[in-house]
Design an enzyme around this catalytic site. Structure first.
Site, PDB file in Angstrom:
ATOM      1  CG  ASP A 305     -50.258  18.987 -48.115  1.00  0.00           C
ATOM      2  OD1 ASP A 305     -49.405  18.080 -48.135  1.00  0.00           O
ATOM      3  OD2 ASP A 305     -50.440  19.753 -49.073  1.00  0.00           O
ATOM      4  CG  HIS A 339     -51.539  15.087 -48.988  1.00  0.00           C
ATOM      5  ND1 HIS A 339     -51.343  16.157 -49.834  1.00  0.00           N
ATOM      6  CD2 HIS A 339     -52.870  14.818 -49.050  1.00  0.00           C
ATOM      7  CE1 HIS A 339     -52.494  16.521 -50.373  1.00  0.00           C
ATOM      8  NE2 HIS A 339     -53.428  15.724 -49.908  1.00  0.00           N
TER       9      HIS A 339
END
Length: 561
Positions: A305, A339
């Protein structure tokens, strides 16, 4: 009486002079440690650890990864703490343990060859009241946990492993066929669509009705106990403490977030490697939340992430806490998968200010520089200074500001059609987020889906953002929506699509020394009925007036060449 009054006056004058000198000296000192910084910031203080030391083997720790060493860790920490603090040495070996509870004045030194592996037995991790994803809630205690501490350090080149595979949900779409078959064969349960694997039935039950991993509908500890498996913790959680250092180790395979310093004053993260499988749900690297005086440098991140995240609480809980994340230096770091390389938000309700990011490289990171929030957050993000950023092979947006964040990665959002343009204006209140006064310069983007995406809110535009000295090769160029005071200068773009700039409801914007190859009459597309004072300075080789399409709803005279 007159003599006494005169003496008193002299004494007060000397005292005031001394105080004034000290104030000036402190101000000078505040700027002298980081001379090239754009804001005043005193030197980040390192923890002071006494010279005492112990070895976990002296307290019965057994190498091999099959004997639980929770008590040995606790006894070693207690022994050195009774001496006023010191170093707990973890020698080469595989050391299985349950949660480690930190104390003040402790350095955990994992020597090269040491692997600290946290047990997969979830019953060892009781639930506690804490903060997760910016909200006050109940969560399983972290494998490494400490609160209200001073002087804590993690050193050495050993590895801390959170055994996250036992905690996390996994999506089939993120795995190869062989990986998926192994997960299914290992136990656990599948959802009704058979496209997501859960470690247990209890986890699946807990996930239903969750708002981004937090159950807002549950109120009592007993209710949370019923979904214990779902309440996966951050691997390292240190809260409300002073002088915390991470220097040297590898932190990997966390149940959710990897490192989560919360409300820390004087935090240093340097020379560390932080990694998670790329498919790990919420597998953030470093989440710095409501901290003051922070240095993050010379580290690498490869996670599932966001990599380096700056936060300050979510919605009302974050606003009630009211502690900004401020005075932060992020420099000389590398991000691989993630991310976002450096991310601000979306939990920024307490505010973020005075952030310096420089000399960072993002390779294959979903997004390079990522700013995100949404209505309901509130908070102000301001005084952000970013320079010397190098990006390659960015699958989505290299630079992204999204005030409509909905909890998904940008890749997922793009797959669903992208972030919609909404022009419904809402009332401004304490739930309205604000991003302003941001400088981004000296950026190289060698491959991206889109170079720059800037989207504010109709009622609260992105404000005063300067982007200069940027070179970008990407499929798409700039999208600028609901933004005020945008300055773009010295930009060289190699954009595949014929439309290079899409502007909607832009105000007080200037474009100078901008180069691109598109000869389309719609290379620059401008729309929006509240557009005003948009200025383009043409170059000797490019007349922007001939490459600009102005929508019928744009007020007359709003665009100038």
């Amino acid at each position: 009486m007159k003599i006494k009054s005169t003496n008193l006056l002299i004494a007060l004058t000397l005292l005031l002079s001394f105080w004034s000198f000290n104030v000036k000296a402190q101000k000078a000192k505040a700027t002298s440690f980081y001379p090239n910084l754009e804001f005043k910031m005193s030197k980040v203080q390192e923890p002071v650890i006494p010279k005492n030391s112990v070895n976990i083997k002296d307290f019965g720790a057994v190498n091999g990864g099959y004997v639980l060493n929770t008590k040995a860790f606790a006894d070693a920490i207690d022994a050195v703490a009774k001496k006023g603090g010191g170093k707990v040495i973890i020698p080469p070996g595989i050391w299985l343990t349950g949660p480690i509870i930190l104390k003040s004045n402790i350095e955990l030194h994992a020597e090269t060859g040491a692997l600290i592996k946290f047990s997969t037995d979830k019953s060892l991790y009781p639930i506690i009241e804490t903060s997760f994803e910016g909200l006050n809630t109940w969560r399983c205690i972290s494998p490494i946990y400490g609160k209200n501490l001073e002087n804590v350090a993690f050193t050495g080149n050993g590895v801390w492993d959170g055994s996250g595979e036992a905690w996390r949900q996994v999506k089939k779409s993120k795995l190869t066929d062989d990986q998926w078959k192994k997960f299914v064969a290992s136990g656990g349960v599948l959802n009704d669509k058979k496209d997501s694997w859960y470690p247990s039935e209890q986890y699946l039950k807990g996930s239903k009705g969750a708002d981004q991993n937090v159950r807002l509908d549950l109120k009592t500890k007993e209710q949370f106990e019923e979904i214990h498996d779902f309440l996966r913790p951050a691997m390292v959680s240190i809260q409300n403490s002073k002088r915390v250092l991470f220097d040297g180790p590898v932190f990997q395979n966390s149940p959710s977030w990897n490192l989560h310093p919360l409300m820390i004053e004087d935090l240093i993260v340097r020379n560390v490697t932080v990694r998670n499988p790329w498919y790990s749900q919420n597998g953030d690297g470093l989440d710095v939340e409501s901290c003051k005086n922070v240095l993050i440098e010379n580290s690498s991140f490869d996670v599932g992430d966001d990599a380096i995240c700056i936060k300050s609480g979510k919605d009302k809980d974050g606003r009630d806490r009211g502690i900004a994340c401020e005075n932060i230096i992020v420099r000389n770091n590398i991000v691989y998968h993630g991310h976002g390389g450096v991310t601000v938000g979306s939990e920024m309700s307490g505010g973020v200010k005075n952030l310096h990011v420089s000399n960072c490289t993002f390779m294959g990171t979903d997004v390079g520089l990522r700013f995100k929030s949404t209505r309901g957050r509130g908070g102000i993000v301001e005084n952000i200074f970013i320079s010397d950023i190098f990006m390659t092979d960015i699958p989505s947006q290299a630079i992204s500001f999204d005030l409509y964040y909905g909890g998904k990665s940008i890749a997922e959002t793009l797959a669903e059609g992208g972030t919609p343009v909404k022009n419904k204006m809402m009332a401004v209140n304490d739930e309205t987020p604000q991003f302003k006064n941001i400088s981004i310069r000296n950026v190289t983007i060698a491959g991206a889906y889109q170079a720059v995406f800037l989207q504010g809110l109709p009622e609260m535009n992105l404000e005063n953002i300067e982007i200069s000295n940027l070179t970008a090769k990407a499929e798409n160029g700039f999208s600028i929506i609901d933004a005020n005071g945008i300055k773009i200068s010295n930009i060289k773009l190699d954009i595949k699509k014929p439309t290079v700039f899409e502007i909607y409801n832009g105000k007080n914007m200037s474009f100078k020394d901008v180069e691109f190859e598109s000869t389309s009459e719609k290379a620059i597309s401008i729309n929006g009925e509240v557009s005003q004072n948009i200025q383009f300075v043409s170059t000797p080789t490019s007349d922007f007036a001939k490459k600009t399409s102005i929508g019928e709803n744009v007020p007359k005279g709003a665009v100038k060449f």
